[in-house]
Write a protein that holds these residues in place. Structure first.
Motif, short mmCIF file in Angstrom:
data_model
loop_
_atom_site.label_atom_id
_atom_site.label_comp_id
_atom_site.label_asym_id
_atom_site.label_seq_id
_atom_site.Cartn_x
_atom_site.Cartn_y
_atom_site.Cartn_z
N ALA A 131 3.36 -4.90 -5.45
CA ALA A 131 4.27 -3.18 -5.17
C ALA A 131 4.80 -3.34 -3.61
N THR A 132 5.50 -4.14 -3.46
CA THR A 132 5.75 -4.34 -2.49
C THR A 132 7.45 -3.51 -1.91
N GLY A 133 7.44 -2.42 -2.87
CA GLY A 133 8.48 -1.56 -2.31
C GLY A 133 10.13 -2.95 -2.42
N ARG A 134 11.14 -1.70 -2.51
CA ARG A 134 12.18 -2.39 -2.68
C ARG A 134 12.52 -4.08 -2.65
N LEU A 146 -7.01 -4.52 -2.24
CA LEU A 146 -4.79 -3.57 -2.16
C LEU A 146 -4.92 -3.76 -0.79
N TYR A 147 -3.90 -4.70 -0.79
CA TYR A 147 -3.44 -5.55 0.55
C TYR A 147 -1.92 -4.43 1.35
N ALA A 148 -2.86 -3.63 1.87
CA ALA A 148 -1.77 -2.36 2.41
C ALA A 148 -1.99 -2.84 3.88
N ALA A 149 -0.96 -3.02 4.64
CA ALA A 149 -0.24 -3.41 5.80
C ALA A 149 -0.05 -1.77 6.83
N GLY A 172 0.76 -0.89 -0.16
CA GLY A 172 0.16 0.24 0.34
C GLY A 172 0.88 1.14 0.10
N GLY A 173 1.90 1.35 -0.51
CA GLY A 173 2.89 2.46 -1.24
C GLY A 173 2.54 3.16 -2.07
N THR A 200 -11.25 -2.25 -2.08
CA THR A 200 -11.10 -2.90 -1.21
C THR A 200 -9.61 -3.30 -0.53
N VAL A 201 -9.74 -2.53 0.88
CA VAL A 201 -8.44 -2.22 1.50
C VAL A 201 -8.02 -3.52 2.45
N PHE A 202 -7.36 -4.35 2.56
CA PHE A 202 -7.09 -5.38 3.12
C PHE A 202 -5.75 -4.53 3.93
#
Ligand SMILES: Cc1cc2nc3c(=O)[nH]c(=O)nc-3n(C[C@H](O)[C@H](O)[C@H](O)COP(=O)(O)OP(=O)(O)OC[C@H]3O[C@@H](n4cnc5c(N)ncnc54)[C@H](O)[C@@H]3O)c2cc1C
Length: 382
Positions: free
Chosen positions: A150-153, A31-34, A11-12, A118-120
């Protein structure tokens, strides 16, 4: 088990923008946005080039509500001990910004939810292929026809699906947050090259300032940069940046990776694609990571809608080629430290990377002085 058209993992800025665009086009998106624990989140300076991208995404009003600090330019000592500045005054896109990154990222996630995603609020443990799609293993599991890493680096999901981040440097950042004060010699972004790397400082909207050293991991370890004593000893080698810290207690030193990579063999595969830093992570000297992540999100949404992943891979490869050309040019401007391990690793044709075939070269710096805000050079816009 929830069934999704697309599961966006992370979720960046890249993940939220991709989810937002797909939801607007009618896709059933999760959207898995921890929630992250980093406070404040690093990566707070946005160049003027971000403004049209925020408008295109339809989040300009949400951005305005964040109360970001305008940035009028950048200053720095790069290639010479003298300070030069570059103003954004003549940028067609207006000013740049210093944002609270945590709030900025939350604003984009909220916009994605409003668009219908849907945001998880949940970390993804694993993703594996199943017949006709993917199974997402998380506290709230799902099946999806397609997944977006979309987990970044970390490029966490791409690795699981068989891609490999080809690292092109070993850059790390050792940062502290200090209170801002009224008598600072420069009040906007400031960059200073030193023998072992470069320092960066920028104001934050909450009355503090970030002061950060960028160098390669082995140099950081030898210098004990993670400790206040090691960090202050390195700071003493600067001429300008140390003035931002003088006499002020700072936060604990936070060391994070800033290593660049690109995904091999490419930023997409059957049923999946990577977006933002997961696909292609650049040197933060450019201050262009967020803008680039948002641009990639548009291309990723197009690719998922049209099914043209080859075009997407070519586009990310093109971005990488442009970046490496610019990177070489800008690092090449600094020639004062020919014996330095850090600068030698960035000479054209040198690669200290694990796999990248691209020549490594030099970047440039930018900032703005409180008084004038004009001058010949700056941190590149994008
Ligand atoms: C030290 C430093 C300074 C920087 N400074 C700037 C700057 O001034 N300006 C600028 O534009 N860019 C800057 N950048 C780059 C910028 O931060 C990135 O380019 C940008 O954040 C990329 O966005 P992203 O969405 O791809 O990745 P990220 O912002 O990294 O987002 C990835 C998200 O995925 C989540 N995630 C990871 N794994 C999982 C999992 N398993 N399940 C669920 N979620 C997961 C993470 O928690 C995170 O929220 C900087 C980078 C560094 C390292």
């Amino acid at each position: 088990m929830k069934h999704l058209d697309v599961a966006v993992l992370g979720g960046g800025p890249a993940g939220s923008a991709t989810a937002l665009l797909l939801a607007r086009r009618g896709a059933d998106v999760g959207l898995y946005a921890a929630p992250g624990h980093e406070r404040p989140r690093l990566g707070e300076s946005l160049p003027p080039a971000v403004n049209p991208v925020l408008h295109e995404l339809g989040v300009a009003a949400g951005f305005a509500a964040l109360g970001a600090l305008p940035s009028y330019g950048t200053s720095g000592a790069w290639g010479t001990g003298e300070v030069s500045s570059q103003s954004f005054l003549f940028s067609p896109h207006g000013t740049g910004w210093h944002v609270d990154r945590t709030r900025f990222d939350e604003m984009l996630t909220t916009a994605a939810a409003r668009a219908g995603a849907t945001v998880f609020p949940s970390r993804v443990r694993r993703v594996h292929r199943i017949v006709g799609g993917f199974a997402v293993d998380a506290a709230i599991p799902a099946h999806a026809d397609a997944v977006v890493d979309a987990t970044g680096r970390a490029a966490r999901i791409s690795r699981e699906l068989g891609a490999r981040p080809a690292r092109h440097d070993r850059l790390v950042c050792a940062a502290r947050i200090v209170p801002r004060r009224g008598d600072e010699p420069f009040c906007d972004t400031f960059v200073e090259a030193v023998a072992d790397g470069w320092w960066y400082s920028a104001p934050l909207p909450d009355g503090h300032r970030i002061v950060a050293c960028f160098t390669d991991a082995p140099i950081a370890a030898r210098a004990g940069l993670a400790t206040p004593a090691g960090w202050l000893a390195a700071l003493a080698a600067t001429t300008h940046v140390r003035q931002f810290v003088r006499g002020r207690a700072g936060s604990p030193v936070r060391v994070v990776t800033a290593a660049g990579h690109r995904l091999r063999p490419g930023a997409a595969g059957p049923g999946w694609l990577a977006v933002g830093d997961a696909a292609f992570a650049t040197d933060p000297l450019s201050s262009g990571g967020v803008t680039s992540a948002l641009r990639m999100a548009t291309a990723a949404a197009d690719a998922l809608t049209a099914g043209d992943r080859a075009h997407y891979v070519a586009l990310v490869d093109g971005m990488a080629a442009d970046y490496f050309a610019r990177y070489s040019e800008i690092y090449g401007w600094e020639r004062r430290f020919p014996g330095s391990e850090f600068w030698r690793a960035r000479l054209p044709g040198v690669t200290n990377s694990t796999t990248s075939p691209e020549p490594r070269r030099p970047p440039a710096a930018s900032r703005r002085s409180c008084s004038s805000g004009t001058g010949p050079r700056s941190r590149p816009e994008s």
